[in-house]
Design a protein around this motif. Structure first.
Motif, mmCIF file in Angstrom:
data_model
loop_
_atom_site.group_PDB
_atom_site.id
_atom_site.type_symbol
_atom_site.label_atom_id
_atom_site.label_comp_id
_atom_site.label_asym_id
_atom_site.label_seq_id
_atom_site.Cartn_x
_atom_site.Cartn_y
_atom_site.Cartn_z
ATOM 1 N N ARG A 1 -13.029 71.660 -56.612
ATOM 2 C CA ARG A 1 -13.488 70.398 -56.336
ATOM 3 C C ARG A 1 -13.964 70.367 -55.117
ATOM 4 N N LEU B 1 -5.360 63.372 -45.566
ATOM 5 C CA LEU B 1 -6.168 62.853 -46.778
ATOM 6 C C LEU B 1 -5.965 61.165 -47.079
ATOM 7 N N PHE C 1 -10.188 63.096 -47.460
ATOM 8 C CA PHE C 1 -10.567 64.607 -47.448
ATOM 9 C C PHE C 1 -9.242 65.386 -47.178
ATOM 10 N N LYS C 2 -9.237 66.585 -47.966
ATOM 11 C CA LYS C 2 -8.172 67.650 -47.815
ATOM 12 C C LYS C 2 -8.671 68.852 -48.026
ATOM 13 N N SER D 1 -12.950 74.363 -50.226
ATOM 14 C CA SER D 1 -13.251 73.297 -51.332
ATOM 15 C C SER D 1 -11.739 72.316 -50.937
ATOM 16 N N ASP D 2 -11.689 71.463 -51.777
ATOM 17 C CA ASP D 2 -10.564 70.628 -51.944
ATOM 18 C C ASP D 2 -9.028 71.415 -52.146
ATOM 19 N N HIS E 1 -14.892 63.757 -56.476
ATOM 20 C CA HIS E 1 -13.766 64.842 -56.332
ATOM 21 C C HIS E 1 -13.641 65.231 -57.809
#
Length: 422
Positions: free
Chosen positions: A203, A256, A261-262, A227-228, A172
């Motif tokens: 990211r 998360l 993941f976010k 994305s992130d 990340h």
């Protein structure tokens, strides 16, 4: 979660045709359009074996046939091919496939990016139909996973913006976003000049879609990035002469701690002519299970628009890898009423598999309709406007990628919109 309503609208109907099935490898499908003989061509492949196949109803690459689709191997010389786009590069006026490849190391996941991989190349037909297509290297970014061809600046040259999915310093880590510009001498068979245009704001990029003419500061193209950080519109600010981004929304954050993941995994932007709203439908987070809608009170062409977010659906729970079934979103005006509809592709397993058709009635009131229009596993949806018919069809390919998810029967399927369905 907003209310799902009924309305006096007839359900959409798509006639399905299996192009190929029981694929050992499935990830990307695209429209061919490379023979200059119409639109009866599809390109499909997966990352494991690196076999790029062209499916065609035309006979330009071989002997005549009766009915159905004919398959031709274009090349198997690209290690781990991932994303694809098309552009006219060989001087004939036809479209050439552009593919990024050589993504990961021996473990075959995003946790092991290849330091000397992330290559980008375009394919050119051989001198005769039985000769494999040769590839011409455009450039390289480690872990290059998504890219788009467009005109993003005022240069007047064809440009490609490439996005790694992970950084070499960590899964990340912030990513280098690279602009490739077609050579000024027109010799696209040589490596293209390139430069990093952003190195600190993105990211874990998974979804990248072109917004043609969508630059908020001019008429150039822009990109919708998932994305992130969520969903952003990325563009070259002509007034400030620098690259910039506008936030649509920060995406899903509540998973998360459980999944790692976010943000957002994929999204598409559309317009509701009936209400004047621009809307974004997003699958969240990476390989996510949550379908969200963002709507703007001003169009996305207005820098600084405020977007509101609502959750429409949640498809199942994350698996042992922290991933859900969602993989792709596209938008088009299928029923020609001036409003864009959305297709959401789920890779599986059942019951969270197939294509869902979303018709947004009123985003502010949370009014929408949805139908399941396909049951097959979906890694990618490609919209294919039917020439001269004012109709949009679409193709899908099933998700079959080792170390991630392998559908029971990965298929390439054409879905033909039936006008009488609405």
């Amino acid at each position: 979660m907003k209310e799902n309503i009924s309305a006096t609208i007839v359900a959409p109907k798509f006639e399905q045709e299996v192009v190929d099935e029981f694929l050992r490898d499935g990830y990307w499908v695209d429209w061919g359009g490379i023979s200059a003989k119409g639109r009866n061509e599809i390109i499909g492949y997966g990352p494991t074996m690196g076999e790029i196949f062209l499916y065609s109803r035309d006979t330009w690459f071989g002997a005549p046939f009766v009915g159905g689709w004919r398959r031709k191997l274009l090349t198997n010389s690209l290690t781990m091919p991932v994303a694809m786009d098309l552009a006219p590069l060989d001087g004939t006026g036809r479209l050439n496939p552009i593919i990024c490849y050589d993504l990961y190391g021996c473990t075959g996941t995003f946790r092991d990016p290849s330091g000397d991989g992330g290559k980008l190349a375009w394919l050119e037909p051989g001198p005769s139909p039985d000769v494999p297509w040769q590839h011409h290297l455009i450039g390289q970014i480690p872990a290059l996973h998504r890219f788009r061809v467009g005109n993003f600046t005022t240069s007047g040259h064809m440009e490609i913006i490439g996005f790694p999915i992970v950084g070499l310093n960590g899964t990340h880590a912030v990513l280098p976003i690279v602009l490739f510009s077609s050579p000024s001498d027109g010799n696209s068979r040589e490596k293209w000049p390139s430069k990093i245009i952003n190195n600190g704001d993105f990211r874990f990029v998974h979804g990248v879609e072109l917004i043609r003419g969508g630059n908020p500061t001019g008429s150039a193209d822009a990109l919708l990035i998932c994305s992130d950080e969520g969903v952003r519109i990325f563009f070259y600010d002509i007034n400030e002469e620098k690259w910039a981004w506008q936030t649509v929304g920060s995406g899903e954050g509540s998973q998360l701690e459980r999944t790692g993941f976010k943000g957002s995994g994929d999204a598409a932007i559309g317009h509701l002519g009936s209400t004047g709203h621009d809307i974004v439908l997003s699958l969240e987070p990476f390989h996510g299970n949550t379908v969200c809608i963002y709507y703007a009170t001003q169009g996305c062409s207005n820098l600084g628009s405020q977007w509101s977010r609502d959750i429409l659906d949640v498809y199942g729970d994350p698996n042992e890898l922290g991933e859900g079934p969602g993989h792709c979103v596209v938008a088009a005006d299928f029923d020609n009423d001036g409003d864009d509809e959305f297709l959401v592709g789920l890779r599986g397993p059942e019951p969270w598999q197939g294509v869902y058709y979303y018709k947004i009635i009123d985003p502010v009131k949370g009014m929408y309709l949805k139908w399941k229009v396909s049951d097959a596993s979906v890694a990618r949806i490609k919209l294919i406007p039917r020439e001269g018919a004012g109709v949009v069809d679409f193709a899908t390919i099933g998700y079959s990628v080792k170390n991630y998810f392998e559908a029971n029967n990965s298929q390439i399927v054409m879905h033909y919109f039936q006008k009488e369905g609405l």
